[in-house]
Design a protein around this motif. Sequence first.
Motif, PDB file in Angstrom:
ATOM      1  N   LEU A  58       0.829  -1.204   0.000  1.00 31.12           N
ATOM      2  CA  LEU A  58       0.000   0.000   0.000  1.00 31.12           C
ATOM      3  C   LEU A  58       0.867   1.260   0.000  1.00 31.12           C
ATOM      4  O   LEU A  58       0.502   2.276  -0.592  1.00 31.12           O
ATOM      5  N   SER A  59       2.030   1.182   0.679  1.00 31.67           N
ATOM      6  CA  SER A  59       2.942   2.328   0.708  1.00 31.67           C
ATOM      7  C   SER A  59       3.465   2.636  -0.686  1.00 31.67           C
ATOM      8  O   SER A  59       3.927   3.728  -0.963  1.00 31.67           O
ATOM      9  N   GLU A  60       3.417   1.622  -1.555  1.00 31.23           N
ATOM     10  CA  GLU A  60       3.872   1.828  -2.938  1.00 31.23           C
ATOM     11  C   GLU A  60       2.677   1.953  -3.885  1.00 31.23           C
ATOM     12  O   GLU A  60       2.828   1.788  -5.104  1.00 31.23           O
ATOM     13  N   PHE A  61       1.518   2.214  -3.334  1.00 28.77           N
ATOM     14  CA  PHE A  61       0.275   2.350  -4.113  1.00 28.77           C
ATOM     15  C   PHE A  61      -0.042   1.120  -4.947  1.00 28.77           C
ATOM     16  O   PHE A  61      -0.602   1.209  -6.024  1.00 28.77           O
ATOM     17  N   LYS A  62       0.344  -0.081  -4.441  1.00 25.46           N
ATOM     18  CA  LYS A  62       0.002  -1.317  -5.139  1.00 25.46           C
ATOM     19  C   LYS A  62      -1.229  -1.935  -4.490  1.00 25.46           C
ATOM     20  O   LYS A  62      -1.497  -1.711  -3.311  1.00 25.46           O
ATOM     21  N   THR A  63      -1.951  -2.756  -5.251  1.00 30.63           N
ATOM     22  CA  THR A  63      -3.123  -3.419  -4.677  1.00 30.63           C
ATOM     23  C   THR A  63      -2.682  -4.674  -3.928  1.00 30.63           C
ATOM     24  O   THR A  63      -1.621  -5.226  -4.192  1.00 30.63           O
ATOM     25  N   LEU A  72       0.649   4.926  12.014  1.00 26.20           N
ATOM     26  CA  LEU A  72       0.489   4.961  10.554  1.00 26.20           C
ATOM     27  C   LEU A  72      -0.185   6.268  10.156  1.00 26.20           C
ATOM     28  O   LEU A  72      -0.834   6.925  10.966  1.00 26.20           O
ATOM     29  N   VAL A  73      -0.027   6.612   8.871  1.00 21.88           N
ATOM     30  CA  VAL A  73      -0.766   7.764   8.360  1.00 21.88           C
ATOM     31  C   VAL A  73      -1.432   7.374   7.040  1.00 21.88           C
ATOM     32  O   VAL A  73      -0.864   6.632   6.232  1.00 21.88           O
ATOM     33  N   PHE A  74      -2.670   7.852   6.869  1.00 24.92           N
ATOM     34  CA  PHE A  74      -3.448   7.584   5.662  1.00 24.92           C
ATOM     35  C   PHE A  74      -3.787   8.920   5.009  1.00 24.92           C
ATOM     36  O   PHE A  74      -4.718   9.601   5.443  1.00 24.92           O
ATOM     37  N   PHE A  85     -10.032   7.532   0.056  1.00 26.62           N
ATOM     38  CA  PHE A  85      -9.647   6.152  -0.237  1.00 26.62           C
ATOM     39  C   PHE A  85     -10.443   5.098   0.525  1.00 26.62           C
ATOM     40  O   PHE A  85     -10.359   3.920   0.220  1.00 26.62           O
ATOM     41  N   TYR A  86     -11.237   5.513   1.524  1.00 32.60           N
ATOM     42  CA  TYR A  86     -11.774   4.518   2.450  1.00 32.60           C
ATOM     43  C   TYR A  86     -12.724   3.525   1.803  1.00 32.60           C
ATOM     44  O   TYR A  86     -12.976   2.465   2.332  1.00 32.60           O
ATOM     45  N   GLU A  87     -13.262   3.871   0.640  1.00 27.55           N
ATOM     46  CA  GLU A  87     -14.235   3.001  -0.033  1.00 27.55           C
ATOM     47  C   GLU A  87     -13.640   1.674  -0.455  1.00 27.55           C
ATOM     48  O   GLU A  87     -14.334   0.686  -0.601  1.00 27.55           O
ATOM     49  N   SER A  88     -12.326   1.644  -0.655  1.00 25.22           N
ATOM     50  CA  SER A  88     -11.669   0.431  -1.128  1.00 25.22           C
ATOM     51  C   SER A  88     -10.898  -0.212   0.021  1.00 25.22           C
ATOM     52  O   SER A  88     -10.448   0.484   0.934  1.00 25.22           O
ATOM     53  N   PRO A  89     -10.727  -1.551  -0.016  1.00 23.82           N
ATOM     54  CA  PRO A  89      -9.908  -2.173   1.029  1.00 23.82           C
ATOM     55  C   PRO A  89      -8.441  -1.736   0.924  1.00 23.82           C
ATOM     56  O   PRO A  89      -7.702  -1.842   1.895  1.00 23.82           O
ATOM     57  N   ASP A  90      -8.030  -1.275  -0.234  1.00 23.60           N
ATOM     58  CA  ASP A  90      -6.662  -0.800  -0.404  1.00 23.60           C
ATOM     59  C   ASP A  90      -6.638   0.716  -0.289  1.00 23.60           C
ATOM     60  O   ASP A  90      -7.206   1.429  -1.106  1.00 23.60           O
ATOM     61  N   ALA A  93      -4.149   4.283   0.586  1.00 24.90           N
ATOM     62  CA  ALA A  93      -2.766   4.755   0.680  1.00 24.90           C
ATOM     63  C   ALA A  93      -2.391   4.810   2.155  1.00 24.90           C
ATOM     64  O   ALA A  93      -3.077   5.443   2.951  1.00 24.90           O
ATOM     65  N   ALA A  94      -1.328   4.109   2.527  1.00 29.29           N
ATOM     66  CA  ALA A  94      -0.943   4.013   3.939  1.00 29.29           C
ATOM     67  C   ALA A  94       0.565   4.084   4.067  1.00 29.29           C
ATOM     68  O   ALA A  94       1.291   3.483   3.269  1.00 29.29           O
ATOM     69  N   PHE A  95       1.044   4.829   5.051  1.00 30.25           N
ATOM     70  CA  PHE A  95       2.490   4.982   5.255  1.00 30.25           C
ATOM     71  C   PHE A  95       2.824   4.873   6.742  1.00 30.25           C
ATOM     72  O   PHE A  95       1.991   5.178   7.594  1.00 30.25           O
ATOM     73  N   VAL A  96       4.039   4.447   6.990  1.00 31.01           N
ATOM     74  CA  VAL A  96       4.475   4.274   8.374  1.00 31.01           C
ATOM     75  C   VAL A  96       5.075   5.573   8.896  1.00 31.01           C
ATOM     76  O   VAL A  96       5.953   6.161   8.260  1.00 31.01           O
TER      77      VAL A  96
END
Lengths: 119, 420
Positions: free
Chosen positions: B32-37, B149-151, B157-162, B164-167
């Motif tokens: 997710l940190s790399e914007f991948k599914t 974490l930070v979103f 983005f919350y509509e999708s299970p994926d 954007a998330a970063f540590v």
Amino acid sequence: MMRRNSVPDAMRTGHTVALAIVLLALGCTSAGAAGDVAAGRRKALQCQTCHGLDGLSKLPEAPHLAGQPEPYLVKSLNDYRSGVRKHDMMTLVVQPLTDQDVADLAAYYAAIEVSVKPP
Amino acid sequence: MKILPIGLATAALVAVHPAQAQQPTAGNLEKLSEFKTTGTPIDIPQIPQTGAKAEAIKKNLSRIKLPRGFKIGLYAVVPDARHMAVGPQGVVTFVGTRKNKVWAVTDRDKDRVADEVKEFAPSISFAIPNGVCFSKDGFLFLAEQNRVLVFPAAEFFYESPDVAAFVVVKQGELIPPEEESYNHTARVCRIGPDDKLYVTLGQPFNVFAPEKMDTYKRAGIGGIVRMSREGKEREVFAWGVRNSVGMDFNPKDRALWFTDNQVDGMGDDQPPGELNRADKPGMNFGFPYYGGGKTRTVEYKNDTPPADVTFPQVEMAAHAADLGMNFYTGRMFPQKYRGGIFNAQHGSWNRTTPVGARVMFTSLKEDGTADKTEVFAEGWLTENGEYLGRPVDIAQLPDGSILVSDDFAGAIYRIWYDGR
């Protein structure tokens, strides 16, 4: 429903009778004092925030108590009272308990009927 | 799938736990940190908002007493609801738990009752994700037991299970992992007026042993730490705090206020709970020498307390467990409430006669110190001493009404003013 009322029905099954005899033989039930379910429910007000009045855990760190074997509840509480088991919250909360309190609380939580559905 | 129907009485409660489609996999956060599914199923189960459980909660709410002109209603059914963060766009309210889920609560049609409650970021595995807070520019921060974490753009983005998330703070670096405990590790967070991230760090004992003192002081355990939004320049902002589970900045003078839960086992009526004010970094609030207010702890009664201890602004009822708090900045409530503090009292856990389970209000003086504290909402504790609910946190909606979370009932309530 008072637990004592339901015992004769349960005794009809051989398993339960055998279990009861084993428990008596091991001396696992509380020494002397029989637990009073109604008194246990009143005393359980001090347990409700963690274990629930329904015996279902209300906090992530607390276990369910509903339907827990009565001798196990008595032993656990007594182990906290004697210091054999230690826990920040349990060690504190058992300090004022008498043998009768322990018997009543164990009787109440053991008397809550549960059914489960494995995944 | 984890379902444990236990007894008839709880059938309604159990029904709201959604089927867990699959366990989140370690490594998803990196993707997710790399914007991948992550391949997590797109359909996130929703928590039912009607039915027996919702009706039972509404019935309990009819017992709640409020000042004249105020009303309370069920806003959402949210299992284990703890701290809340209302999105700056007013679309989604994020709700932490002390288990392993974060909830996204949405009021789409703006009728001030939530329409949709579902798991947030189900592709990530969480541990005690209690603390949620927003920056003004819409970044959602999440303080877990031992990670932050930070979103960015969580409301989008919350509509999708994926999502954007970063540590911000890596797993095991918020506190030393050997100090992790199940006790007192529900964090809360806020972004300060200095745009820094503030996190409360409860110490895990009733009263900690002297040999823990140096480690805890260094790590800020039993205190509040602050850092940049990237997790750098970390410092201990306040110390001598036992277990704070609620804080907010006064928008007027930028002082940080926080609640603190005090020592158990000293009797029903002492020590008092606390509402504190930190108007500069480096203040010491007295624990473990003081167990609440000016009451000395038994364990440290022969030690000399630091000379510069700051005592609480308000001494609250002993063992009432003051948790989440929020400065009221809305315009819906009457003048007397504007600029004051609403805080939730969770309620005592082992007091002979239970106390708490209510919402308190504290007004401030011109100079920014506490004026009067009074009960604002009560009735979750019956005359027999049974809890019908246990309030945890207060948040404010854009219309000026407030939300109250309850982890006992598993719900969020809304309190509004109509003057009638």
